[in-house]
Design a protein around this motif. Structure first.
Motif, PDB file in Angstrom:
ATOM      1  N   ASN A 288       0.812  -1.231   0.000  1.00  0.00           N
ATOM      2  CA  ASN A 288       0.000   0.000   0.000  1.00  0.00           C
ATOM      3  C   ASN A 288       0.841   1.275   0.000  1.00  0.00           C
ATOM      4  N   TYR A 289       2.084   1.155  -0.435  1.00  0.00           N
ATOM      5  CA  TYR A 289       2.945   2.321  -0.619  1.00  0.00           C
ATOM      6  C   TYR A 289       3.399   2.392  -2.065  1.00  0.00           C
ATOM      7  N   LEU A 290       3.459   3.603  -2.593  1.00  0.00           N
ATOM      8  CA  LEU A 290       4.113   3.823  -3.867  1.00  0.00           C
ATOM      9  C   LEU A 290       5.599   3.987  -3.599  1.00  0.00           C
ATOM     10  N   THR A 337       5.606  14.702   6.048  1.00  0.00           N
ATOM     11  CA  THR A 337       4.238  15.096   6.414  1.00  0.00           C
ATOM     12  C   THR A 337       3.209  14.059   5.964  1.00  0.00           C
ATOM     13  N   VAL A 338       3.543  13.236   4.962  1.00  0.00           N
ATOM     14  CA  VAL A 338       2.603  12.189   4.524  1.00  0.00           C
ATOM     15  C   VAL A 338       3.029  10.824   5.081  1.00  0.00           C
ATOM     16  N   HIS A 339       3.951  10.863   6.056  1.00  0.00           N
ATOM     17  CA  HIS A 339       4.430   9.654   6.735  1.00  0.00           C
ATOM     18  C   HIS A 339       5.105   8.682   5.757  1.00  0.00           C
ATOM     19  N   GLY A 340       5.889   9.269   4.864  1.00  0.00           N
ATOM     20  CA  GLY A 340       6.670   8.468   3.922  1.00  0.00           C
ATOM     21  C   GLY A 340       8.146   8.512   4.257  1.00  0.00           C
ATOM     22  N   GLN A 341       8.956   8.026   3.346  1.00  0.00           N
ATOM     23  CA  GLN A 341      10.410   7.998   3.529  1.00  0.00           C
ATOM     24  C   GLN A 341      11.094   8.388   2.225  1.00  0.00           C
ATOM     25  N   MET A 342      12.300   8.968   2.351  1.00  0.00           N
ATOM     26  CA  MET A 342      13.068   9.297   1.162  1.00  0.00           C
ATOM     27  C   MET A 342      14.542   9.057   1.422  1.00  0.00           C
ATOM     28  N   GLU A 343      15.223   8.492   0.449  1.00  0.00           N
ATOM     29  CA  GLU A 343      16.664   8.273   0.538  1.00  0.00           C
ATOM     30  C   GLU A 343      17.318   8.828  -0.713  1.00  0.00           C
ATOM     31  N   VAL A 344      18.518   9.387  -0.534  1.00  0.00           N
ATOM     32  CA  VAL A 344      19.296   9.921  -1.651  1.00  0.00           C
ATOM     33  C   VAL A 344      20.696   9.357  -1.543  1.00  0.00           C
ATOM     34  N   LEU A 345      21.234   8.909  -2.671  1.00  0.00           N
ATOM     35  CA  LEU A 345      22.597   8.382  -2.662  1.00  0.00           C
ATOM     36  C   LEU A 345      23.273   8.696  -3.986  1.00  0.00           C
ATOM     37  N   GLY A 346      24.450   9.319  -3.887  1.00  0.00           N
ATOM     38  CA  GLY A 346      25.245   9.595  -5.071  1.00  0.00           C
ATOM     39  C   GLY A 346      26.689   9.208  -4.838  1.00  0.00           C
ATOM     40  N   GLN A 347      27.173   8.225  -5.576  1.00  0.00           N
ATOM     41  CA  GLN A 347      28.569   7.817  -5.477  1.00  0.00           C
ATOM     42  C   GLN A 347      28.934   6.974  -6.697  1.00  0.00           C
ATOM     43  N   ASN A 348      30.240   6.995  -7.027  1.00  0.00           N
ATOM     44  CA  ASN A 348      30.731   6.221  -8.171  1.00  0.00           C
ATOM     45  C   ASN A 348      29.950   6.529  -9.440  1.00  0.00           C
ATOM     46  N   ASN A 349      29.621   7.820  -9.612  1.00  0.00           N
ATOM     47  CA  ASN A 349      28.908   8.299 -10.802  1.00  0.00           C
ATOM     48  C   ASN A 349      27.510   7.719 -10.977  1.00  0.00           C
ATOM     49  N   LEU A 350      26.923   7.209  -9.872  1.00  0.00           N
ATOM     50  CA  LEU A 350      25.528   6.784  -9.883  1.00  0.00           C
ATOM     51  C   LEU A 350      24.746   7.614  -8.870  1.00  0.00           C
ATOM     52  N   PHE A 351      23.626   8.172  -9.284  1.00  0.00           N
ATOM     53  CA  PHE A 351      22.788   8.987  -8.403  1.00  0.00           C
ATOM     54  C   PHE A 351      21.419   8.336  -8.341  1.00  0.00           C
ATOM     55  N   GLU A 352      20.894   8.166  -7.116  1.00  0.00           N
ATOM     56  CA  GLU A 352      19.621   7.471  -6.934  1.00  0.00           C
ATOM     57  C   GLU A 352      18.773   8.169  -5.881  1.00  0.00           C
ATOM     58  N   VAL A 353      17.494   8.351  -6.193  1.00  0.00           N
ATOM     59  CA  VAL A 353      16.519   8.862  -5.236  1.00  0.00           C
ATOM     60  C   VAL A 353      15.441   7.803  -5.070  1.00  0.00           C
ATOM     61  N   ILE A 354      15.150   7.458  -3.824  1.00  0.00           N
ATOM     62  CA  ILE A 354      14.070   6.507  -3.525  1.00  0.00           C
ATOM     63  C   ILE A 354      13.045   7.229  -2.659  1.00  0.00           C
ATOM     64  N   MET A 355      11.822   7.329  -3.150  1.00  0.00           N
ATOM     65  CA  MET A 355      10.746   7.986  -2.406  1.00  0.00           C
ATOM     66  C   MET A 355       9.638   6.969  -2.159  1.00  0.00           C
ATOM     67  N   LYS A 356       9.207   6.839  -0.912  1.00  0.00           N
ATOM     68  CA  LYS A 356       8.160   5.910  -0.536  1.00  0.00           C
ATOM     69  C   LYS A 356       7.036   6.689   0.137  1.00  0.00           C
ATOM     70  N   ILE A 357       5.838   6.691  -0.479  1.00  0.00           N
ATOM     71  CA  ILE A 357       4.703   7.430   0.083  1.00  0.00           C
ATOM     72  C   ILE A 357       3.455   6.547   0.033  1.00  0.00           C
ATOM     73  N   PRO A 358       2.492   6.764   0.953  1.00  0.00           N
ATOM     74  CA  PRO A 358       1.271   5.948   0.953  1.00  0.00           C
ATOM     75  C   PRO A 358       0.476   6.127  -0.341  1.00  0.00           C
ATOM     76  N   VAL A 359      -0.168   5.075  -0.784  1.00  0.00           N
ATOM     77  CA  VAL A 359      -1.025   5.154  -1.970  1.00  0.00           C
ATOM     78  C   VAL A 359      -2.216   6.060  -1.700  1.00  0.00           C
ATOM     79  N   SER A 360      -2.682   6.073  -0.466  1.00  0.00           N
ATOM     80  CA  SER A 360      -3.851   6.889  -0.100  1.00  0.00           C
ATOM     81  C   SER A 360      -3.562   7.632   1.203  1.00  0.00           C
ATOM     82  N   ILE A 361      -3.885   8.935   1.252  1.00  0.00           N
ATOM     83  CA  ILE A 361      -3.707   9.707   2.485  1.00  0.00           C
ATOM     84  C   ILE A 361      -5.024  10.391   2.848  1.00  0.00           C
TER      85      ILE A 361
END
Length: 361
Positions: A288-290, A337-361
């Motif tokens: 139930n999370y995107l 504020t929507v009780h989700g999570q976010m991670e950011v990582l950039g190293q070795n020429n790779l950049f990644e963003v992971i965002m996790k938020i509820p499907v319904s709020i």
């Protein structure tokens, strides 16, 4: 706000009595009876101060302090040791690890409460001082980057407007359309920058900028594709974008706000992407999370992690970077504020963003 204390003490009776003393003196108190459980409690409670016995089974107080100080957000967390002996070597070891104070058992209730209040006062004064310095630096930094973030698109709007007006007056309507599109792109860029500054100002004053957001159904896959097409028009850098998704709809979200969030993430990804590689966006449904995972191979040579995402980060780290450095910080705050999570990582020429938020709020 009631100060939160974590007490780590393996003597059950002493722990219960100390907890009672603290609560009678206006503190919230959570107790752990083992060292590692105390570390986990600190992570979950995020207290204002820790009181910890040195002589604990398995993981002693020194190791507890070492593990807590290894966590970035707790580097300056006030930490008071309880010890049954006033040993100079113990005190020196504790101070070297970052302890703030010691209390020798048995201690008077008054001494415990006064020591805690003194350490909390010092901590609050330090936070206020750091906060003022951060705000001053932020203003200084923004003065340095404002010419790029405001004057560049404004000059584009003024110059393109003059050319478009001239073309339309000469019945060259078709030729004027790309100029009007350029004006729209520049205007949206200024709008995004202004929104970020306004929201940052509200966040700095502990005000939720999104409390009055509208809610509805958002077709997330369609929105992502629209954003990518819009960003392609606004950049001269070629890039290929691969979007995959097994979820199409979110419920209860403000589409304008979500469009801003995704645009900022995609903009950060695209802006520094190496055009020799595709940019990937993988959107999936998990419990139930995107979960949005977006990554690129970036040009340049820098490293970044979630802990680095602070206001005006990019302006303080100008390697191959421009912009306000507010976008990812603001998204990070919105995700909370929507009780989700976010991670950011950039190293070795790779950049990644992971965002996790509820499907319904």
């Amino acid at each position: 706000m009631t100060p939160k204390i974590v007490l780590i003490e393996d003597d059950l009776l002493l722990a219960e009595n100390t907890k009672t003393i603290l609560e009678l003196n206006g503190f919230e108190c959570e107790v752990a009876h083992q060292g590692q459980l105390g570390v986990e409690l600190v992570k979950s409670v995020q207290p204002d101060l820790v009181v910890c016995d040195i002589m604990l089974d398995e993981v002693d107080g020194f190791e507890v302090l070492k593990r807590i100080r290894a966590i970035q957000e707790f580097i300056h967390l006030p930490f008071i040791f309880l010890t049954a002996r006033a040993d100079f070597l113990d005190k020196r070891k504790g101070m070297n690890l970052g302890a703030d104070d010691f209390l020798t058992k048995p201690f008077m209730s008054k001494d415990l409460v006064e020591t805690i209040r003194a350490r909390l006062l010092m901590s609050n004064q330090k936070k206020e001082s750091v906060g003022l310095e951060i705000k001053k630096n932020a203003v200084d930094v923004f003065y340095n980057i404002s010419s790029h973030e405001y004057l560049t698109p404004l000059n584009g709007i003024v110059n393109l407007s003059k050319m478009a007006v001239s073309m339309i007056q000469n019945n060259q309507v078709e030729e004027a359309l790309p100029l009007l599109e350029g004006i729209s792109i520049s205007g949206n860029r200024i709008l995004r920058t202004t929104r970020k500054l306004l929201w940052y100002n509200q966040l700095s004053n502990h005000d939720n900028p999104w409390r009055n957001s509208t809610s509805g159904i958002v077709h997330i896959l369609k929105l992502q594709k629209q954003i990518v097409e819009s960003l392609k028009k606004g950049t001269t850098a070629p890039f290929e974008f691969n979007i995959r998704s097994n979820i199409n709809v979110l419920y209860g979200y403000d589409e304008v706000l979500l469009e801003f969030v995704l645009t900022e993430i995609f903009q950060n990804i695209i802006q520094y992407a190496n055009p020799s590689y595709k940019v990937y966006a993988d959107t999936r449904l998990e419990n139930n999370y995107l979960v949005l995972i977006i990554r690129n191979h970036y040009s340049g040579n820098y490293q970044v992690s979630s802990q680095d995402i602070k206001p005006f980060y990019q302006a303080h780290n100008p390697k191959d970077m421009n912009g306000t450095g507010l976008g990812l910080f603001i998204i990070q705050e919105w995700v909370k504020t929507v009780h989700g999570q976010m991670e950011v990582l950039g190293q070795n020429n790779l950049f990644e963003v992971i965002m996790k938020i509820p499907v319904s709020i």
